[in-house]
Scaffold this motif. Structure first.
Motif, PDB file in Angstrom:
ATOM      1  N   ILE A   1      71.869  18.778 -33.195  1.00  0.00           N
ATOM      2  CA  ILE A   1      71.973  18.362 -31.795  1.00  0.00           C
ATOM      3  C   ILE A   1      72.655  16.994 -31.697  1.00  0.00           C
ATOM      4  O   ILE A   1      73.542  16.791 -30.857  1.00  0.00           O
ATOM      5  CB  ILE A   1      70.583  18.347 -31.134  1.00  0.00           C
ATOM      6  N   LEU A   2      72.256  16.062 -32.553  1.00  0.00           N
ATOM      7  CA  LEU A   2      72.884  14.741 -32.535  1.00  0.00           C
ATOM      8  C   LEU A   2      74.355  14.814 -32.939  1.00  0.00           C
ATOM      9  O   LEU A   2      75.191  14.071 -32.412  1.00  0.00           O
ATOM     10  CB  LEU A   2      72.122  13.777 -33.435  1.00  0.00           C
ATOM     11  N   SER A   3      74.675  15.705 -33.854  1.00  0.00           N
ATOM     12  CA  SER A   3      76.076  15.868 -34.236  1.00  0.00           C
ATOM     13  C   SER A   3      76.909  16.342 -33.046  1.00  0.00           C
ATOM     14  O   SER A   3      77.984  15.802 -32.779  1.00  0.00           O
ATOM     15  CB  SER A   3      76.197  16.857 -35.393  1.00  0.00           C
ATOM     16  N   PHE A   4      76.399  17.331 -32.324  1.00  0.00           N
ATOM     17  CA  PHE A   4      77.114  17.817 -31.142  1.00  0.00           C
ATOM     18  C   PHE A   4      77.224  16.724 -30.076  1.00  0.00           C
ATOM     19  O   PHE A   4      78.248  16.604 -29.400  1.00  0.00           O
ATOM     20  CB  PHE A   4      76.445  19.054 -30.568  1.00  0.00           C
ATOM     21  N   ALA A   5      76.171  15.920 -29.939  1.00  0.00           N
ATOM     22  CA  ALA A   5      76.209  14.822 -28.971  1.00  0.00           C
ATOM     23  C   ALA A   5      77.267  13.793 -29.371  1.00  0.00           C
ATOM     24  O   ALA A   5      77.976  13.243 -28.509  1.00  0.00           O
ATOM     25  CB  ALA A   5      74.837  14.171 -28.860  1.00  0.00           C
ATOM     26  N   TRP A   6      77.393  13.523 -30.681  1.00  0.00           N
ATOM     27  CA  TRP A   6      78.426  12.584 -31.140  1.00  0.00           C
ATOM     28  C   TRP A   6      79.823  13.164 -30.957  1.00  0.00           C
ATOM     29  O   TRP A   6      80.761  12.439 -30.628  1.00  0.00           O
ATOM     30  CB  TRP A   6      78.196  12.173 -32.593  1.00  0.00           C
TER      31      TRP A   6
END
Length: 159
Positions: free
Chosen positions: A78-83
């Motif tokens: 999820i954090l990767s997609f947010a970045w």
């Protein structure tokens, strides 16, 4: 072999912390300079600053070496997609500025002007997304390996 996955995971977390700190500093300076106006440019910088803060917090918490840290891989994704989304926001905003050009042309990073700092924010947000996805892959690999060990060590029924 678990030592290798722990060392790799800790190395990735340290890099994630560094990248989030760099982006938070650069975008924070833009927020400080952006005193006049409101709306979409300010909203995208606030989103990126919040994402960097969350990444710093979770990166610090998950830097602690324990096996439970590998089970956070869904949040890493999820954090990767947010970045990746923040990278896209930065690229889209750059199209309307004097820093327009090739997205992955980061030769101006060494310059001390607006475009150099802005390209640095783009580059480190992209690198952060890549490192968060690598952390997720290490977590998936670790969980899969541990489940395989558990199944292999379980006694057969009827014996």
């Amino acid at each position: 072999m678990p030592v290798v996955s722990r060392v790799v995971s800790m190395g990735l977390r340290v890099c994630e912390l560094a990248f989030a700190g760099i982006v938070a500093g650069i975008v924070g300076s833009y927020l400080d300079d952006y005193r006049h106006g409101n709306g979409w440019p300010l909203a995208r910088f606030i989103y990126i600053e919040i994402l960097a803060g969350i990444s710093l917090l979770l990166g610090l918490l998950w830097l602690l070496p324990f096996a439970g840290g590998f089970f956070h891989w869904p949040m890493d994704i999820i954090l990767s997609f947010a970045w990746f989304a923040s990278f896209g926001l930065l690229v889209e905003w750059a199209n309307g500025t004097s820093c327009d050009g090739d997205t992955f042309d980061w030769n101006q990073i060494s310059f001390h002007g607006f475009c150099g700092r802005y390209r640095s924010a783009e580059a480190f947000s992209f690198l952060s997304a890549i490192f968060w996805i690598f952390s997720a892959l290490v977590g998936i690999w670790f969980v899969h390996r541990e489940r395989r060990k558990t199944v292999a060590a379980a006694p057969a029924d009827g014996a």
